[in-house]
Design a protein around this motif. Structure first.
Motif: not given
Length: 222
Positions: A77-88
Motif C-alpha cells: 500500500i505504501m509503495g503504491k501511495d508513493l509511486g514505487y509500485l503498481s498493481d501490475e
C-alpha cells in the motif's frame, strides 16, 4: 480512523490460541517480510505511515490475514501511495517502472542496527510543558479521524487517572501524514476495568494506556 484493526474490547472473536515454544517466524517468507519492513523505512517513511497503511486494509482481508501478511500488504500500500509500485508489478512480481529513492538502500549492518536500537520517538524540542500531572483525572476525547490515530475506541469518552508522564513524543497522527512531528507530552493513563466494560469484571483489574496530550481533556470539561 475507525476500522477492524481497532479490535480492543471487542468480543465474539473466540479464544487466542497459544502455541508452546512458538518460533519467531513460522516460515522463511515471514523472516523476509520482517527484513523488508525494516529496510523500506529508508524510503517508504516512518513506522506511523506503515501502521496507517495496515489500517487501510479491506476489513475481510485484514481478518483473514496473519501478522506478517498484514505487514506485507502495508508495504504494498505504501509503495503504491508513493509511486514505487503498481498493481501490475504486485500481481506479476516483476519490476516495470523504476523510481529513484531519496536514500540509498540500507545494507545488512544498517538493518541490524535499526532492529537493535529502534527509532526513538522522544524529543527535547517539542511541547515540553505538560498540561496535566500525575494523579489528574482526565477524559479521552471522542475524536473522529479519517487518518491515523492511536487512541483506541474503547477508551474514548472514558475517564482515567494519569500515573506517569513520559516526556515529549512524536505525535503519530501528524507523522503518518507528513505533517511534521508535532511532539507533545505523552502520559500513561490508568482505567478501571469497570469504567471500560461495566460491572461484570474483576474489580481489581485495570488497563494502562499511553495517550498523547491532544487526546485528553480534564474530567471537569465533561
Amino acid at each position: 480512523m475507525n476500522n477492524i484493526h481497532d479490535m480492543g474490547g471487542m468480543t465474539q472473536f473466540g479464544p487466542i490460541p497459544q502455541e508452546t515454544d512458538e518460533p519467531v517466524f513460522h516460515a522463511d517468507w515471514e523472516r523476509k517480510v520482517f527484513t523488508m519492513n525494516i529496510a523500506t523505512l529508508a524510503f517508504l517513511g516512518p513506522v506511523d505511515r506503515a501502521r496507517h497503511a495496515v489500517e487501510r486494509m479491506d476489513t475481510k482481508e485484514y481478518i483473514n490475514s496473519g501478522y506478517y501478511q498484514r505487514w506485507l500488504r502495508g508495504i504494498e500500500i505504501m509503495g503504491k501511495d508513493l509511486g514505487y509500485l503498481s498493481d501490475e508489478e504486485i500481481a506479476t512480481g516483476k519490476a516495470i517502472n523504476h523510481k529513484e529513492t531519496p536514500h540509498p538502500p540500507p545494507d545488512a549492518a544498517m538493518v541490524e542496527g535499526l532492529i537493535r536500537a529502534g527509532v526513538p520517538a522522544t524529543r527535547e524540542d517539542g511541547r515540553l510543558n505538560p498540561a496535566y500531572k500525575v494523579g489528574d483525572r482526565v477524559r479521552v476525547r471522542n475524536l473522529e479521524s479519517k487518518g491515523h490515530n492511536r487512541a483506541t475506541n474503547y477508551v474514548k469518552g472514558k475517564v482515567g487517572v494519569i500515573t506517569h508522564y513520559n516526556g515529549s513524543h512524536v505525535l503519530p497522527d501528524s507523522h503518518a501524514h507528513d505533517l511534521g512531528e508535532n511532539a507533545q507530552p505523552l502520559y500513561t493513563v490508568r482505567f478501571e476495568a469497570k469504567t471500560l466494560w461495566g460491572e461484570n469484571v474483576e474489580r481489581k483489574d485495570c488497563v494502562y494506556i499511553d495517550l498523547w496530550e491532544d487526546y485528553l481533556e480534564s474530567e471537569s470539561k465533561g
